[in-house]
Design a protein around this motif. Structure first.
Motif, mmCIF file in Angstrom:
data_model
loop_
_atom_site.group_PDB
_atom_site.id
_atom_site.type_symbol
_atom_site.label_atom_id
_atom_site.label_comp_id
_atom_site.label_asym_id
_atom_site.label_seq_id
_atom_site.Cartn_x
_atom_site.Cartn_y
_atom_site.Cartn_z
ATOM 1 N N HIS A 1 -0.921 -7.007 -3.113
ATOM 2 C CA HIS A 1 -2.137 -6.245 -3.373
ATOM 3 C C HIS A 1 -1.827 -4.957 -4.139
ATOM 4 N N ASP A 2 -2.806 -4.524 -4.928
ATOM 5 C CA ASP A 2 -2.785 -3.194 -5.546
ATOM 6 C C ASP A 2 -1.485 -2.932 -6.319
ATOM 7 N N LEU A 3 -1.105 -3.885 -7.150
ATOM 8 C CA LEU A 3 0.195 -3.806 -7.815
ATOM 9 C C LEU A 3 0.258 -2.718 -8.875
ATOM 10 N N THR A 4 -0.866 -2.272 -9.363
ATOM 11 C CA THR A 4 -0.863 -1.192 -10.356
ATOM 12 C C THR A 4 -1.166 0.162 -9.718
ATOM 13 N N ASP A 5 -1.159 0.206 -8.393
ATOM 14 C CA ASP A 5 -1.491 1.401 -7.631
ATOM 15 C C ASP A 5 -0.220 1.969 -7.005
ATOM 16 N N ASP A 6 -0.287 3.217 -6.530
ATOM 17 C CA ASP A 6 0.884 3.766 -5.833
ATOM 18 C C ASP A 6 0.901 3.354 -4.367
ATOM 19 N N ARG A 7 -0.046 2.521 -3.977
ATOM 20 C CA ARG A 7 -0.064 1.972 -2.618
ATOM 21 C C ARG A 7 0.007 0.443 -2.679
ATOM 22 N N ALA A 8 0.907 -0.041 -3.516
ATOM 23 C CA ALA A 8 1.115 -1.487 -3.581
ATOM 24 C C ALA A 8 1.495 -1.999 -2.201
ATOM 25 N N ALA A 9 1.081 -3.207 -1.888
ATOM 26 C CA ALA A 9 1.278 -3.691 -0.522
ATOM 27 C C ALA A 9 1.501 -5.195 -0.490
ATOM 28 N N VAL A 10 2.129 -5.629 0.600
ATOM 29 C CA VAL A 10 2.298 -7.045 0.921
ATOM 30 C C VAL A 10 1.680 -7.270 2.291
ATOM 31 N N THR A 11 0.813 -8.270 2.391
ATOM 32 C CA THR A 11 0.272 -8.641 3.694
ATOM 33 C C THR A 11 0.760 -10.035 4.059
ATOM 34 N N PHE A 12 0.868 -10.279 5.370
ATOM 35 C CA PHE A 12 1.348 -11.567 5.873
ATOM 36 C C PHE A 12 1.078 -11.638 7.368
ATOM 37 N N SER A 13 1.320 -12.801 7.930
ATOM 38 C CA SER A 13 1.156 -12.990 9.370
ATOM 39 C C SER A 13 2.440 -13.574 9.954
ATOM 40 N N VAL A 14 2.788 -13.099 11.144
ATOM 41 C CA VAL A 14 3.908 -13.660 11.896
ATOM 42 C C VAL A 14 3.404 -13.975 13.297
ATOM 43 N N ASP A 15 3.473 -15.235 13.677
ATOM 44 C CA ASP A 15 2.966 -15.683 14.987
ATOM 45 C C ASP A 15 1.511 -15.263 15.190
ATOM 46 N N GLY A 16 0.733 -15.345 14.123
ATOM 47 C CA GLY A 16 -0.687 -15.044 14.213
ATOM 48 C C GLY A 16 -1.040 -13.572 14.149
ATOM 49 N N VAL A 17 -0.031 -12.705 14.056
ATOM 50 C CA VAL A 17 -0.281 -11.260 14.002
ATOM 51 C C VAL A 17 -0.230 -10.818 12.544
ATOM 52 N N GLU A 18 -1.325 -10.232 12.055
ATOM 53 C CA GLU A 18 -1.382 -9.800 10.663
ATOM 54 C C GLU A 18 -0.652 -8.467 10.482
ATOM 55 N N GLN A 19 0.091 -8.380 9.377
ATOM 56 C CA GLN A 19 0.852 -7.166 9.089
ATOM 57 C C GLN A 19 0.653 -6.776 7.630
ATOM 58 N N ARG A 20 0.817 -5.487 7.365
ATOM 59 C CA ARG A 20 0.715 -4.951 6.015
ATOM 60 C C ARG A 20 1.880 -3.992 5.786
ATOM 61 N N ILE A 21 2.599 -4.184 4.705
ATOM 62 C CA ILE A 21 3.680 -3.271 4.337
ATOM 63 C C ILE A 21 3.354 -2.671 2.980
ATOM 64 N N GLU A 22 3.219 -1.354 2.944
ATOM 65 C CA GLU A 22 3.014 -0.645 1.686
ATOM 66 C C GLU A 22 4.372 -0.198 1.162
ATOM 67 N N ALA A 23 4.520 -0.201 -0.158
ATOM 68 C CA ALA A 23 5.827 0.077 -0.741
ATOM 69 C C ALA A 23 5.685 0.765 -2.084
ATOM 70 N N ASP A 24 6.727 1.527 -2.437
ATOM 71 C CA ASP A 24 6.768 2.092 -3.782
ATOM 72 C C ASP A 24 6.880 0.970 -4.818
ATOM 73 N N PHE A 25 7.715 -0.025 -4.487
ATOM 74 C CA PHE A 25 7.935 -1.158 -5.396
ATOM 75 C C PHE A 25 8.015 -2.446 -4.587
ATOM 76 N N ILE A 26 7.637 -3.536 -5.236
ATOM 77 C CA ILE A 26 7.768 -4.865 -4.640
ATOM 78 C C ILE A 26 8.664 -5.696 -5.558
ATOM 79 N N ALA A 27 9.658 -6.334 -4.968
ATOM 80 C CA ALA A 27 10.565 -7.212 -5.715
ATOM 81 C C ALA A 27 10.259 -8.657 -5.337
ATOM 82 N N GLY A 28 9.801 -9.434 -6.305
ATOM 83 C CA GLY A 28 9.480 -10.843 -6.067
ATOM 84 C C GLY A 28 10.707 -11.696 -6.297
ATOM 85 N N CYS A 29 11.380 -12.060 -5.221
ATOM 86 C CA CYS A 29 12.585 -12.898 -5.264
ATOM 87 C C CYS A 29 12.324 -14.189 -4.496
ATOM 88 N N ASP A 30 11.104 -14.695 -4.609
ATOM 89 C CA ASP A 30 10.627 -15.767 -3.745
ATOM 90 C C ASP A 30 10.586 -17.125 -4.437
#
Length: 392
Positions: A132-161
């Motif tokens: 999310h918000d890749l052109t913003d200074d609050r770029a973020a990755v959201t995901f779920s682990v065991d049904g629990v939703e999480q959000r990680i905001e980052a200065d940069f995101i590295a797509g190594c997937d």
């Protein structure tokens, strides 16, 4: 939904993502790695095993070279073959460098095992990963682990997937530049705990097409043959494949093709692919998320390593010196090396495979090319330079 922040969020815990995380943490940069699979699944991926000097240097730089040194097989050369003629490329004599045979699984294991002690957090089993918000200074990755939703905001995101991950897909269509060549055949591979038939890799082009004899250790071998894309694994019982390998390598190899139960058998399609938009806002792509090479020439893992070497240097420059020139130049620098590696893999693939539309003329051209290679130190040097890896 819980929210937290890090400096760099890395998507993908394969060798590219883990290597990048280690390089950043070694400089005190905060990083969180997000992986949709389990550790066992990641380690179960059977991949390449030939490491360029630049890749092994990175592992030693990180203090992760002990098992590589103890178990890796240092190779001075490899061979190309046309029919019954073996052409040895003496890479050590021609370039002063060597390659190391050490499986991608083992590289991943070393990076994975060292992560906790070095403060690298890896989140496994992350589903529904979205950027999310890749052109913003609050770029973020959201995901779920065991049904629990999480959000990680980052200065940069590295797509190594990897090729099928969400990172590349998060870039708008209007910003994408991609190039692809799909080859009309695949590689049928078998991994077995048997000694290799030859002390060095053999890439062979015979009347039935391409075949490769390689190894993962002195007691574990990896063989491949070219098969039509229409073939299915059920058509290839182990005995049939061993018969085929014996027929192809008996005239070439120093020893016999030793048979044994398959640890893994699969058919992999071949493609050349480059996604040139390696940066979009605060998202940077590295490894298979940005490019795929045919396995001919063993460039996939090594290209991922050079990507993350460039990207880590760029991010370290940003955080340590406030210098963004590396980030701004990352895409161009990475692509310059990527296209050279793509060219070499394409060249070897064209040279060593039988294409369905090729006729006697094309086969004669392949034979002429190999004959010239056999007698030309200049051409052998060019092949050797590319095989050991162009400078980072």
């Amino acid at each position: 939904m819980s929210t937290r922040r890090t400096q760099v969020a890395v998507i993908g815990a394969g060798p590219a993502g883990l290597l990048l995380a280690h390089l950043l943490r070694a400089e005190g940069i905060d990083v969180i790695v997000i992986e949709r699979q389990t550790p066992d699944y990641v380690l179960g991926r059977i991949r390449a095993g030939v490491l360029e000097r630049g890749t092994t240097d990175l592992l030693h730089q990180l203090g992760l070279g002990a098992r590589l040194t103890a178990e890796g097989m240092v190779e001075d050369g490899f061979a190309l073959a046309d029919g019954e003629h073996l052409i040895r490329i003496d890479i050590a004599a021609l370039t002063g460098k060597r390659v190391t045979v050490y499986g991608q699984t083992e590289v991943t294991r070393d990076l994975m095992d060292a992560a906790p002690a070095r403060g690298i957090e890896i989140v496994y089993g992350a589903s529904d990963v979205a950027l999310h918000d890749l052109t913003d200074d609050r770029a973020a990755v959201t995901f779920s682990v065991d049904g629990v939703e999480q959000r990680i905001e980052a200065d940069f995101i590295a797509g190594c997937d990897g090729f099928h991950g969400p990172s590349r897909k998060a870039i708008p269509m209007a910003e994408r530049r991609e190039f692809e060549r799909v080859y009309p055949f695949g590689w049928l591979g078998i991994l077995a705990d048997v000694p290799p038939c030859h002390p060095e890799l053999i890439y062979a082009n015979g009347p039935k097409g391409f075949a490769l004899a390689s190894m993962r250790s002195p007691t574990r071998s990896r063989y491949y043959i070219q098969v039509p894309l229409t073939d299915r694994i059920e058509q290839w019982p182990e005995a049939r494949l061993w018969d085929e390998l014996e027929e192809r390598f008996a005239p070439l190899a120093a020893g016999p093709v030793t048979r044994g139960p398959a640890l893994e058998m699969s058919i992999a399609p071949l493609r050349s692919y480059v996604f040139e938009t390696m940066r979009y806002g605060r998202l940077f792509l590295a490894g298979d998320s940005a490019h795929i090479v045919p396995p001919t020439g063993a460039k996939g893992l090594n290209l991922a390593a050079s990507d993350v070497a460039y990207l880590s240097q760029a991010m370290i420059g940003h955080y340590r010196r406030g210098d963004d020139s590396g980030l701004d130049g990352y895409q161009a620098k990475a692509l310059a090396r990527i296209w050279k590696a793509e060219r070499f893999s394409w060249f070897l693939t064209k040279l060593m495979h039988r294409f369905p539309d090729d006729g006697p003329f094309e086969h004669r051209m392949q034979s002429a090319e190999l004959a010239y290679l056999a007698g030309s130190t200049a051409m052998q040097t060019a092949v050797a330079e590319n095989y050991v890896g162009l400078p980072l």
